[in-house]
Design an enzyme around this catalytic site. Structure first.
Site, PDB file in Angstrom:
ATOM      1  N   CYS A  12       0.711  -1.500  -0.051  1.00 48.39           N
ATOM      2  CA  CYS A  12      -0.091   0.025  -0.169  1.00 48.39           C
ATOM      3  C   CYS A  12       0.700   1.199  -0.042  1.00 48.39           C
ATOM      4  CB  CYS A  12      -0.848  -0.010   1.251  1.00 48.39           C
ATOM      5  SG  CYS A  12      -1.993  -1.134   1.378  1.00 48.39           S
ATOM      6  N   LEU A  33      12.656  -2.198   5.547  1.00 45.61           N
ATOM      7  CA  LEU A  33      12.881  -3.228   4.552  1.00 45.61           C
ATOM      8  C   LEU A  33      12.574  -4.576   5.128  1.00 45.61           C
ATOM      9  CD1 LEU A  33      15.612  -1.764   2.306  1.00 45.61           C
ATOM     10  CD2 LEU A  33      13.290  -1.226   2.163  1.00 45.61           C
ATOM     11  N   THR A 145      -7.346  -1.407  10.569  1.00 46.93           N
ATOM     12  CA  THR A 145      -7.800  -2.687   9.729  1.00 46.93           C
ATOM     13  C   THR A 145      -9.359  -2.661  10.149  1.00 46.93           C
ATOM     14  OG1 THR A 145      -7.779  -5.016   9.484  1.00 46.93           O
ATOM     15  CG2 THR A 145      -7.140  -4.422  11.501  1.00 46.93           C
ATOM     16  N   SER A 187      -7.008 -12.431  15.350  1.00 46.79           N
ATOM     17  CA  SER A 187      -5.421 -12.820  15.188  1.00 46.79           C
ATOM     18  C   SER A 187      -4.624 -11.784  16.025  1.00 46.79           C
ATOM     19  CB  SER A 187      -5.060 -12.862  13.736  1.00 46.79           C
ATOM     20  OG  SER A 187      -4.769 -11.437  13.485  1.00 46.79           O
ATOM     21  N   TYR A 189      -2.007 -10.468  14.871  1.00 42.67           N
ATOM     22  CA  TYR A 189      -2.024  -9.029  13.943  1.00 42.67           C
ATOM     23  C   TYR A 189      -3.025  -8.217  14.286  1.00 42.67           C
ATOM     24  CZ  TYR A 189      -3.150  -5.998  10.205  1.00 42.67           C
ATOM     25  OH  TYR A 189      -3.752  -5.184   9.419  1.00 42.67           O
ATOM     26  N   HIS A 190      -4.339  -8.889  14.068  1.00 49.01           N
ATOM     27  CA  HIS A 190      -5.263  -7.999  14.322  1.00 49.01           C
ATOM     28  C   HIS A 190      -5.372  -6.945  15.932  1.00 49.01           C
ATOM     29  CE1 HIS A 190      -7.040 -10.028  10.553  1.00 49.01           C
ATOM     30  NE2 HIS A 190      -7.300  -8.620  10.398  1.00 49.01           N
ATOM     31  N   LYS A 193      -3.484  -4.132  16.022  1.00 47.42           N
ATOM     32  CA  LYS A 193      -4.448  -2.906  15.570  1.00 47.42           C
ATOM     33  C   LYS A 193      -5.458  -2.413  16.575  1.00 47.42           C
ATOM     34  CE  LYS A 193      -2.395  -2.665  11.588  1.00 47.42           C
ATOM     35  NZ  LYS A 193      -1.604  -1.424  10.843  1.00 47.42           N
ATOM     36  N   ARG A 249      -4.970 -13.835  -4.089  1.00 48.73           N
ATOM     37  CA  ARG A 249      -4.637 -15.131  -4.186  1.00 48.73           C
ATOM     38  C   ARG A 249      -5.829 -16.078  -5.235  1.00 48.73           C
ATOM     39  NH1 ARG A 249      -1.931 -18.450  -0.668  1.00 48.73           N
ATOM     40  NH2 ARG A 249      -3.653 -19.761   0.076  1.00 48.73           N
TER      41      ARG A 249
HETATM   42  P1  NAD Z   1       3.317  -4.446   3.431  1.00 46.90           P
HETATM   43  O1  NAD Z   1       3.811  -5.577   4.477  1.00 46.90           O
HETATM   44  O2  NAD Z   1       3.447  -4.815   2.144  1.00 46.90           O
HETATM   45  O3  NAD Z   1       3.980  -3.024   3.851  1.00 46.90           O
HETATM   46  C1  NAD Z   1       4.485  -2.824   5.285  1.00 46.90           C
HETATM   47  C2  NAD Z   1       6.071  -1.923   5.093  1.00 46.90           C
HETATM   48  O4  NAD Z   1       6.131  -1.440   6.337  1.00 46.90           O
HETATM   49  C3  NAD Z   1       7.018  -3.055   4.557  1.00 46.90           C
HETATM   50  O5  NAD Z   1       7.787  -2.232   3.448  1.00 46.90           O
HETATM   51  C4  NAD Z   1       8.131  -2.988   5.666  1.00 46.90           C
HETATM   52  O6  NAD Z   1       9.211  -3.369   5.346  1.00 46.90           O
HETATM   53  C5  NAD Z   1       7.712  -1.848   6.642  1.00 46.90           C
HETATM   54  N1  NAD Z   1       7.678  -2.080   8.213  1.00 46.90           N
HETATM   55  C6  NAD Z   1       7.153  -3.098   8.823  1.00 46.90           C
HETATM   56  N2  NAD Z   1       7.711  -2.835  10.121  1.00 46.90           N
HETATM   57  C7  NAD Z   1       8.521  -1.617  10.284  1.00 46.90           C
HETATM   58  C8  NAD Z   1       9.289  -1.040  11.084  1.00 46.90           C
HETATM   59  N3  NAD Z   1       9.307  -1.629  12.366  1.00 46.90           N
HETATM   60  N4  NAD Z   1      10.163   0.018  10.754  1.00 46.90           N
HETATM   61  C9  NAD Z   1       9.994   0.325   9.531  1.00 46.90           C
HETATM   62  N5  NAD Z   1       9.560  -0.211   8.428  1.00 46.90           N
HETATM   63  C10 NAD Z   1       8.781  -1.165   8.849  1.00 46.90           C
HETATM   64  O7  NAD Z   1       1.783  -4.234   3.936  1.00 46.90           O
HETATM   65  P2  NAD Z   1       0.927  -3.533   3.112  1.00 46.90           P
HETATM   66  O8  NAD Z   1      -0.212  -4.507   2.694  1.00 46.90           O
HETATM   67  O9  NAD Z   1       1.244  -2.359   2.384  1.00 46.90           O
HETATM   68  O10 NAD Z   1       0.199  -2.874   4.360  1.00 46.90           O
HETATM   69  C11 NAD Z   1       0.320  -1.472   4.871  1.00 46.90           C
HETATM   70  C12 NAD Z   1      -0.331  -1.003   6.150  1.00 46.90           C
HETATM   71  O11 NAD Z   1      -1.867  -1.372   5.851  1.00 46.90           O
HETATM   72  C13 NAD Z   1      -0.302  -1.919   7.285  1.00 46.90           C
HETATM   73  O12 NAD Z   1      -0.317  -1.491   8.411  1.00 46.90           O
HETATM   74  C14 NAD Z   1      -1.571  -2.945   7.265  1.00 46.90           C
HETATM   75  O13 NAD Z   1      -1.897  -3.319   8.504  1.00 46.90           O
HETATM   76  C15 NAD Z   1      -2.716  -2.121   6.476  1.00 46.90           C
HETATM   77  N6  NAD Z   1      -3.667  -2.817   5.983  1.00 46.90           N
HETATM   78  C16 NAD Z   1      -3.173  -3.674   4.599  1.00 46.90           C
HETATM   79  C17 NAD Z   1      -4.305  -4.168   4.074  1.00 46.90           C
HETATM   80  C18 NAD Z   1      -3.936  -5.128   2.873  1.00 46.90           C
HETATM   81  O14 NAD Z   1      -5.097  -5.787   2.197  1.00 46.90           O
HETATM   82  N7  NAD Z   1      -2.853  -5.381   2.657  1.00 46.90           N
HETATM   83  C19 NAD Z   1      -5.754  -4.255   4.376  1.00 46.90           C
HETATM   84  C20 NAD Z   1      -6.156  -3.179   5.426  1.00 46.90           C
HETATM   85  C21 NAD Z   1      -4.985  -2.743   6.380  1.00 46.90           C
HETATM   86  N1  USQ Z   2      -8.995 -17.314   3.083  1.00 53.30           N
HETATM   87  C1  USQ Z   2      -9.354 -18.260   2.141  1.00 53.30           C
HETATM   88  N2  USQ Z   2      -8.540 -18.737   1.317  1.00 53.30           N
HETATM   89  C2  USQ Z   2      -7.360 -18.194   1.348  1.00 53.30           C
HETATM   90  C3  USQ Z   2      -7.198 -17.192   2.023  1.00 53.30           C
HETATM   91  C4  USQ Z   2      -8.131 -16.737   2.772  1.00 53.30           C
HETATM   92  O1  USQ Z   2     -10.636 -18.837   2.369  1.00 53.30           O
HETATM   93  O2  USQ Z   2      -6.625 -18.893   0.384  1.00 53.30           O
HETATM   94  C5  USQ Z   2     -10.249 -16.843   3.910  1.00 53.30           C
HETATM   95  C6  USQ Z   2      -9.666 -16.623   5.321  1.00 53.30           C
HETATM   96  O3  USQ Z   2      -9.999 -17.763   5.920  1.00 53.30           O
HETATM   97  C7  USQ Z   2     -10.461 -15.390   5.752  1.00 53.30           C
HETATM   98  C8  USQ Z   2     -10.617 -14.528   4.525  1.00 53.30           C
HETATM   99  O4  USQ Z   2     -10.392 -15.400   3.634  1.00 53.30           O
HETATM  100  O5  USQ Z   2     -11.639 -15.853   6.344  1.00 53.30           O
HETATM  101  C9  USQ Z   2      -9.699 -13.179   4.353  1.00 53.30           C
HETATM  102  O6  USQ Z   2      -8.273 -13.589   4.852  1.00 53.30           O
HETATM  103  P1  USQ Z   2      -7.161 -12.685   4.108  1.00 53.30           P
HETATM  104  O7  USQ Z   2      -5.791 -13.472   4.148  1.00 53.30           O
HETATM  105  O8  USQ Z   2      -7.456 -12.124   2.642  1.00 53.30           O
HETATM  106  O9  USQ Z   2      -7.392 -11.440   4.895  1.00 53.30           O
HETATM  107  P2  USQ Z   2      -6.927 -10.994   6.582  1.00 53.30           P
HETATM  108  O10 USQ Z   2      -6.314 -12.173   7.087  1.00 53.30           O
HETATM  109  O11 USQ Z   2      -8.157 -10.570   7.134  1.00 53.30           O
HETATM  110  O12 USQ Z   2      -5.893  -9.778   6.481  1.00 53.30           O
HETATM  111  C10 USQ Z   2      -5.950  -8.917   5.308  1.00 53.30           C
HETATM  112  C11 USQ Z   2      -4.290  -8.098   5.262  1.00 53.30           C
HETATM  113  C12 USQ Z   2      -4.678  -7.275   6.559  1.00 53.30           C
HETATM  114  C13 USQ Z   2      -5.750  -6.550   6.915  1.00 53.30           C
HETATM  115  C14 USQ Z   2      -6.941  -7.291   6.534  1.00 53.30           C
HETATM  116  C15 USQ Z   2      -8.257  -6.367   6.512  1.00 53.30           C
HETATM  117  O13 USQ Z   2      -3.364  -9.144   5.128  1.00 53.30           O
HETATM  118  O14 USQ Z   2      -3.338  -6.710   6.639  1.00 53.30           O
HETATM  119  O15 USQ Z   2      -5.792  -5.687   7.942  1.00 53.30           O
HETATM  120  O16 USQ Z   2      -7.237  -8.077   5.470  1.00 53.30           O
HETATM  121  S1  USQ Z   2      -9.720  -7.111   7.210  1.00 53.30           S
HETATM  122  O17 USQ Z   2      -9.847  -8.605   6.650  1.00 53.30           O
HETATM  123  O18 USQ Z   2     -10.629  -6.275   6.736  1.00 53.30           O
HETATM  124  O19 USQ Z   2      -9.677  -6.934   8.592  1.00 53.30           O
END
Ligand code: NAD
Ligand code: USQ
Length: 406
Positions: A12, A33, A145, A187, A189-190, A193, A249
């Site tokens: 993002c 990184l 999230t 989780s 992770y969640h 947040k 995926r």
């Molecule tokens: P990403 O893992 O691709 O990017 C995160 C970046 O942060 C990476 O480049 C990593 O190197 C850097 N980072 C992590 N820890 C760090 C630290 N201690 N110091 C400096 N840099 C650090 O993740 P993303 O998919 O780009 O997600 C970005 C943010 O958005 C996350 O906080 C995630 O929770 C949130 N988010 C993502 C999604 C999604 O679907 N990808 C959905 C909802 C929320």
């Molecule tokens: N799922 C499948 N098959 C797969 C992968 C996932 O059925 O191959 C299911 C999971 O069990 C889950 C749902 O799809 O029920 C979503 O899984 P996901 O991995 O797409 O999403 P999630 O683990 O919730 O995390 C992702 C991002 C995270 C962000 C979150 C937003 O990795 O950074 O915070 O989406 S949210 O889901 O709205 O909380």
């Protein structure tokens, strides 16, 4: 504006950095990184070939004449360096993406749990602490999230962060109060947040920090207007069992002839947003900063909700791919409905990109183009939420069979 993008090398963060630079802002990426190191740890790579961050910013300069500056800083560990950087540069706004963001990665082992908690909570707290210490009145925009709410089905729409509640007082009257919507993380992770939310609430109330928390749904897609400008500006695309998110995926699985991996009945409903809209929302949020002393502004950053099995069926229909129904490695409700309010972004002018806009094909095209980079043995999601589930996932012959599909 001078904008610090923390985690700007990620999925993002990179397109957001390009978008903001394109709009004329002075962009500084701070990133340790770690995500690239985690790829190495897991033995995976982005589906799309990603250049080094230095090379990416060089190409951006070559294409646009604009500079994006990169600073190698670990927010969770390098507190003094972070504080000094903020004190010297004094950005007008800070966008905070820099956390470990994969739920399955956070549940892999006790080590991964510890890492996720200490990385995410320390990164956020170090930032807030440093801002107060140096008297920095920057607008902090954090990527949170939807998962903090827990996707519950209570027959009501999830509000944007706050809930009007009433509590019975000792004299029998009801006192109204506004509370943070109760968290129910699914989780580790969640959970981090959810902890972030409390940190924000405290620092806004105690020190007047101006904070926006974006409760984002699952981001899908890969290209944005800016990443399309040059092959080497391409965005990261995760497909593996830990970092790949569900829709991306399914699309890549379909593109390479791997069965679509639905967990359980696929009855989970989730919120989604396209990467281009994610970038737009962040821009909109930047322009709508809270005032000093105001409560934390919370937006639900999503555009639509979908049930996982409906997505699998949609992708299957689009591509002819078969669906594999697998034991769920996660501890989550087998079925849930989800209704979410997102009125604030719509009011700010967001015109959502939906699944119907034909962009699913674009992702399939990207997946086909780079299919040769996929390691099929890394597709299965094997990180189990509990020791009991781990035994089920491992015992299931179908899952083992699928893991070895080649
Ligand atoms: P990403 O893992 O691709 O990017 C995160 C970046 O942060 C990476 O480049 C990593 O190197 C850097 N980072 C992590 N820890 C760090 C630290 N201690 N110091 C400096 N840099 C650090 O993740 P993303 O998919 O780009 O997600 C970005 C943010 O958005 C996350 O906080 C995630 O929770 C949130 N988010 C993502 C999604 C999604 O679907 N990808 C959905 C909802 C929320
Ligand atoms: N799922 C499948 N098959 C797969 C992968 C996932 O059925 O191959 C299911 C999971 O069990 C889950 C749902 O799809 O029920 C979503 O899984 P996901 O991995 O797409 O999403 P999630 O683990 O919730 O995390 C992702 C991002 C995270 C962000 C979150 C937003 O990795 O950074 O915070 O989406 S949210 O889901 O709205 O909380």
């Amino acid at each position: 504006m001078k904008i610090a993008v923390l985690g700007g090398d990620g999925f993002c963060g990179w397109p957001t950095s390009l978008h903001l630079s394109d709009a004329g802002h002075e962009v500084h990426i701070l990133d340790n990184l770690s995500r690239r190191w985690i790829d190495t740890e897991l033995g995976v790579q982005s589906l799309t070939p990603m250049d080094s961050i230095q090379e990416r910013t060089r190409i951006w300069h070559q294409e646009t004449g604009r500079r994006i500056h990169f600073h190698l800083i670990d927010l969770a560990k390098d507190y003094q360096i972070l504080k000094q950087w903020l004190a010297e540069e004094r950005p007008d706004a800070i966008i905070h993406f820099a956390e470990q963001r994969a739920a399955p990665y956070s549940m892999k082992s006790d080590r991964h749990k510890n890492y996720t908690v200490s990385n995410n909570v320390n990164a956020t707290h170090n930032l807030l602490n440093a801002m107060v210490e140096i008297g920095l009145d920057a607008h902090l925009v954090h990527l949170g999230t939807m998962g903090v709410y827990g996707y519950s089905t209570i027959g009501a729409a999830i509000p944007e962060g706050y809930l009007d509640a009433g509590i019975e007082t000792l004299d029998g009257t009801t006192k109204k109060m506004e509370i943070l919507y109760p968290t129910r993380p699914g989780s580790i992770y969640h959970m981090t947040k959810s902890l972030d939310q409390i940190l924000f609430q405290f620092y806004a109330q105690n020190d007047g920090l101006r904070i926006t928390d974006l409760h984002q749904g699952i981001v899908w897609g890969t290209h944005t207007e800016q990443t399309k400008r040059h092959e080497q500006l391409i965005n990261r695309f995760d497909y593996d069992g830990d970092y790949g998110t569900v829709l991306n995926r399914f699309l890549i699985q379909a593109a390479i002839g791997y069965p679509i991996t639905v967990h359980g009945t696929g009855g989970q409903t989730r919120a989604f947003i396209h990467i281009q809209d994610s970038v737009r929302c962040i821009d909109l949020a930047l322009q709508d900063a809270p005032k000093r002393g105001e409560r934390v502004k919370i937006f639900n950053q999503m555009t639509e909700t979908h049930r996982v099995r409906d997505l699998a069926e949609l992708v299957s229909k689009l591509t002819g791919a078969e669906i594999a129904w697998l034991p769920n490695p996660r501890k989550e409700a087998a079925e849930n409905d989800l209704v979410v309010k997102n009125d604030q972004f719509l009011a700010l002018g967001l015109d959502p990109i939906t699944l119907r806009e034909g962009l699913l094909d674009e992702v399939v095209e990207v997946a086909k183009k780079y299919a040769y980079r996929v390691d099929r043995s890394r597709i299965a999601a094997v990180s189990a939420w509990t020791k009991e589930i781990s035994k089920v996932v491992e015992r299931d012959p179908e899952h083992r069979g699928l893991k070895s599909v080649s």
